[in-house]
Write an enzyme that holds these catalytic residues in place. Structure first.
Site, PDB file in Angstrom:
ATOM      1  N   THR A   1       0.868  -1.188   0.000  1.00 16.03           N
ATOM      2  CA  THR A   1       0.000   0.000   0.000  1.00 16.03           C
ATOM      3  C   THR A   1       0.901   1.233   0.000  1.00 16.03           C
ATOM      4  OG1 THR A   1      -1.835  -1.043   1.134  1.00 16.03           O
ATOM      5  CG2 THR A   1      -1.562   1.317   1.524  1.00 16.03           C
TER       6      THR A   1
ATOM      7  N   ARG B   1     -15.094  -5.915  -0.055  1.00 12.97           N
ATOM      8  CA  ARG B   1     -14.407  -5.477   1.180  1.00 12.97           C
ATOM      9  C   ARG B   1     -13.719  -4.129   0.958  1.00 12.97           C
ATOM     10  NH1 ARG B   1      -8.893  -4.011   2.675  1.00 12.97           N
ATOM     11  NH2 ARG B   1      -8.574  -4.595   4.839  1.00 12.97           N
TER      12      ARG B   1
ATOM     13  N   GLY C   1     -11.179  -1.358   2.960  1.00  9.84           N
ATOM     14  CA  GLY C   1     -10.293  -1.271   4.124  1.00  9.84           C
ATOM     15  C   GLY C   1     -10.263   0.117   4.746  1.00  9.84           C
TER      16      GLY C   1
ATOM     17  N   THR D   1      -0.587   2.078   6.968  1.00  7.24           N
ATOM     18  CA  THR D   1      -0.544   0.851   6.172  1.00  7.24           C
ATOM     19  C   THR D   1      -0.495  -0.347   7.104  1.00  7.24           C
ATOM     20  OG1 THR D   1       0.713  -0.483   4.617  1.00  7.24           O
ATOM     21  CG2 THR D   1       1.973   1.116   5.900  1.00  7.24           C
ATOM     22  N   GLY D   2      -1.238  -1.368   6.741  1.00  5.61           N
ATOM     23  CA  GLY D   2      -1.268  -2.569   7.576  1.00  5.61           C
ATOM     24  C   GLY D   2      -2.628  -3.220   7.488  1.00  5.61           C
TER      25      GLY D   2
ATOM     26  N   GLY E   1      -6.059  -3.500   7.601  1.00  5.57           N
ATOM     27  CA  GLY E   1      -7.031  -2.413   7.602  1.00  5.57           C
ATOM     28  C   GLY E   1      -8.152  -2.535   8.619  1.00  5.57           C
TER      29      GLY E   1
HETATM   30  N1  ASP Z   1      -4.379  -1.051   4.920  1.00  9.77           N
HETATM   31  C1  ASP Z   1      -4.616  -1.693   3.655  1.00  9.77           C
HETATM   32  C2  ASP Z   1      -5.984  -2.337   3.688  1.00  9.77           C
HETATM   33  O1  ASP Z   1      -6.317  -2.961   4.680  1.00  9.77           O
HETATM   34  C3  ASP Z   1      -3.596  -2.739   3.318  1.00  9.77           C
HETATM   35  C4  ASP Z   1      -2.158  -2.406   3.593  1.00  9.77           C
HETATM   36  O2  ASP Z   1      -1.837  -1.317   4.040  1.00  9.77           O
HETATM   37  O3  ASP Z   1      -1.292  -3.262   3.306  1.00  9.77           O
HETATM   38  O4  ASP Z   1      -6.689  -2.269   2.725  1.00  9.77           O
END
Ligand code: ASP
Length: 324
Positions: A190, A218, A220, A241-242, A244
């Site tokens: 991301t 879905r 996020g 980021t992570g 979601g």
């Molecule tokens: N935060 C993003 C989501 O959940 C994914 C990511 O940051 O890797 O869509």
């Protein structure tokens, strides 16, 4: 609260910070060549944003310029190269927030817009809304002549293989294989950017294909203001980021700004407390990039790595992937 927009800001204190996703980076997936390519793309994104900021450009424009380059690169999980959902197709989310006006725009579940961050800007500038999703969002893109691409444009071989691996792992997990559980495959990549410009204005933006193998429909945290993106001149600009779902439930980016606003804590403390304690304790993996109104930068992550980079007035890009 030490809010210091406009007047105290100097021509040498602007800064752009970017991320290209948090997550575990398996050695077999990150060869030296791939690492070099990723860092070169981060450099290019930093330099694109810097050239705008150096000329007195707005933080929001620098954020968008940097994110566009990351969206156009097949390496990152945004625009071209987005992760695939359970149906094997791409669905992208993006958002932008302007810290001077606290105006924001976002799009979710778009499938053909080449640069979703540009569509987020359109939602902010050209509609009375904050978040448009699906066909309606794409209609706005079409009305304003944003480039639309066929679905195949976004899909790379790497993402097809990744989806196969994750779905195999999922099946093994369901069958109760312990080894499958121990192997942590994550979607990384991301992208996001935060900036402070010469006028003392903050902005933040985030763009993503979401999580690999996600269910159809879905959405996020990335297009949700406060969860995946937040900016306010009084406090900070943040992009996350992570995983979601955890960022949504903890309203991560706004939580950081709120701690600064209501408790008067510094950016570093606020980001550490939220990412390294609260989010981590809840089981949420990820990181943020953040900048405050004085140009202080924080980039905490509770994963093994986070693609990230910073550029200040001297124009020298700095990038890192693992903990350093
Ligand atoms: N935060 C993003 C989501 O959940 C994914 C990511 O940051 O890797 O869509």
């Amino acid at each position: 609260m030490a809010a210091s927009p406009s007047r105290s800001q100097s021509a040498t204190n602007f800064v752009l910070v970017i991320h290209g996703g948090a997550g575990v980076l398996p050695k077999e997936d990150l060869t030296p060549e791939k690492e070099k390519a990723a860092r070169a793309t981060l450099d290019a994104a930093l330099l694109a944003g810097h050239s705008l900021l150096a000329r007195g450009g707005r933080s929001g424009d620098a954020v968008i310029a940097a994110i566009r380059i990351l969206e156009d690169s097949p390496i990152f999980n945004a625009g071209k190269g987005s992760v695939l959902n359970a149906e094997g197709t791409v669905s992208m989310d993006a958002s932008i927030m302007d810290g001077a006006t606290t105006k924001a725009g976002a799009c979710a579940d778009v499938k053909h817009v080449k640069n979703p961050i540009e569509l987020a800007r359109l939602v902010m500038d050209k509609t009375p809304h904050v978040l448009l999703a699906g066909d309606g969002a794409e209609k706005l893109a079409k009305e304003h002549g944003l480039p639309l691409m066929p679905a195949d444009y976004f899909i790379t071989e790497h993402r097809k293989l990744q989806l196969q691996r994750v779905q195999q792992l999922e099946r093994a997990r369901k069958a109760g294989e312990k080894k499958a559980q121990a192997h942590g495959l994550e979607s990384i990549g991301t992208v996001g950017a935060v900036a402070l410009d010469q006028h003392g204005n903050l902005a933040a933006g985030t763009s993503t294909g979401g999580m690999v193998n996600k269910r159809f429909g879905r959405i996020g945290d990335s297009p949700v203001i406060g969860a995946g993106t937040y900016a306010h001149n009084l406090t900070c600009a943040v992009s996350g980021t992570g995983h979601g779902e955890f960022f949504l439930r903890s309203v991560v980016c706004y939580d950081i700004a709120a701690r600064m606003e209501y408790q008067g804590v510094a950016l570093t403390n606020a980001t550490e407390e939220v990412v390294m304690r609260k989010l981590k304790d809840a089981g949420g993996r990820g990181g943020v990039i953040a900048v405050d109104a004085k140009g202080n930068v924080a980039m905490p992550f509770n994963t093994e790595g986070m693609y990230r980079g910073v550029i200040r007035a001297n124009g020298k890009p700095w990038t890192a992937i693992r903990r350093e």
